[in-house]
Design an enzyme around this catalytic site. Structure first.
Site, PDB file in Angstrom:
ATOM      1  N   LYS A 133      -9.571  -1.292   6.775  1.00 29.28           N
ATOM      2  CA  LYS A 133     -10.183  -2.605   6.573  1.00 29.28           C
ATOM      3  C   LYS A 133     -10.958  -3.041   7.809  1.00 29.28           C
ATOM      4  CE  LYS A 133      -7.467  -6.307   6.170  1.00 29.28           C
ATOM      5  NZ  LYS A 133      -6.541  -7.168   5.405  1.00 29.28           N
ATOM      6  N   TRP A 146       0.842  -1.202   0.000  1.00 23.51           N
ATOM      7  CA  TRP A 146       0.000   0.000   0.000  1.00 23.51           C
ATOM      8  C   TRP A 146       0.878   1.253   0.000  1.00 23.51           C
ATOM      9  CZ3 TRP A 146      -5.370   0.469   2.644  1.00 23.51           C
ATOM     10  CH2 TRP A 146      -6.238  -0.496   2.091  1.00 23.51           C
ATOM     11  N   ASP A 186       4.646   0.938  17.432  1.00 19.40           N
ATOM     12  CA  ASP A 186       3.211   0.741  17.614  1.00 19.40           C
ATOM     13  C   ASP A 186       2.509   2.087  17.424  1.00 19.40           C
ATOM     14  OD1 ASP A 186       0.624   0.326  18.476  1.00 19.40           O
ATOM     15  OD2 ASP A 186       1.188  -0.692  20.339  1.00 19.40           O
ATOM     16  N   PHE A 187       1.717   2.203  16.363  1.00 19.50           N
ATOM     17  CA  PHE A 187       1.117   3.500  16.028  1.00 19.50           C
ATOM     18  C   PHE A 187       0.174   4.019  17.106  1.00 19.50           C
ATOM     19  CE2 PHE A 187      -2.377   0.780  14.734  1.00 19.50           C
ATOM     20  CZ  PHE A 187      -3.498   1.555  14.984  1.00 19.50           C
TER      21      PHE A 187
END
Length: 250
Positions: free
Chosen positions: A194, A86, A129-130
């Site tokens: 998603k 992506w 880790d976002f």
């Protein structure tokens, strides 16, 4: 007739072994089915031809063709980006690599807990880790305070095999992505992520509708027919009107 302690132990041991063998056979069958599906999948071959890291690139390409959310000059963040297909598409469509000097140059930032091999035109934050404050601060630093036009997320949790548990886990990821997007997206910005189909999705859409002007469900042809995945595109961010609490809107 009562069994002795030794006999009971022997029965339990045999049962454990049998369960282990059954699970191994199931995993083997699942792996064989996956390999067969990969060989028969035209998108897998296309990904090799066009040098995309995996077939999921074609999901984003198709959705972008229908929605035009990726354009030259835009700033984009790709959450859970590994292995990077992506991100590759985002770089191409936003001209983040400067391939076309006649068009505005975009910005693409990719985040994942795993290691992503470099992609020209993208800034990659590995082993991050976002959902943490550290990640948000790093994003602000990298973008020099600039807010983004689009947040992307093709994330899904590792499947446990328990349908309801897996759905709960991906919904949790969705809310974390929504919360992150709210903190970094400019007004009128967009979010694409998603989700797996289920009874929780309409509630998710209702929550999104409070903060985005338009909500659209997308199911690209590149998604496998048997997959319950679909994508939610939230367009026209209105801005944060209330504080965010526990990963959900307060």
């Amino acid at each position: 007739m009562l069994c002795s302690h030794r006999e009971v132990t022997h029965i339990k041991l045999n049962y454990t072994r049998m369960c282990f063998l059954v699970n191994c056979l199931k995993r083997f069958k699942s792996s064989q089915e996956w390999l067969s599906r990969q060989k028969a999948d035209p998108y897998v071959e296309k990904a090799k031809i066009y040098n995309y890291r995996c077939r999921s690139a074609f999901k984003l390409l198709e959705m972008n063709e229908r929605t035009n959310i990726l354009r030259p000059g835009l700033a984009v963040i790709d959450l859970g980006a590994c292995p990077g297909s992506w991100t590759q598409v985002a770089v191409q469509k936003t001209n983040a690599d400067g391939a076309d000097p006649s068009k505005p140059k975009g910005t693409v930032l990719s985040i994942d807990k795993l290691q992503i091999f470099p992609i020209q035109g993208a800034t990659i934050l590995n082993n991050m880790d976002f959902s943490t404050i550290e990640a948000h601060d790093k994003v602000v630093e990298v973008l020099n305070g600039q807010q983004v036009d689009l947040v992307l997320s093709d994330m899904a949790p590792s499947a446990t095999g328990v349908r309801e548990l897996d759905k709960d886990r991906i919904i949790g990821l969705c809310y974390m992505a929504i919360r992150f997007a709210a903190l970094v997206t400019k007004r009128e910005g967009n979010l694409l992520f998603k989700v797996w189909d289920g009874k929780e999705v309409p509630i998710l859409e209702m929550d999104l509708a409070r903060f985005y002007k338009n909500i659209k469900i997308l199911k690209p042809m590149a998604s496998r027919t048997e997959s319950s995945e679909k994508f939610i595109l939230a367009k026209g961010f209105k801005g944060i009107q209330r504080p965010l609490q526990n990963g959900r809107w307060g």
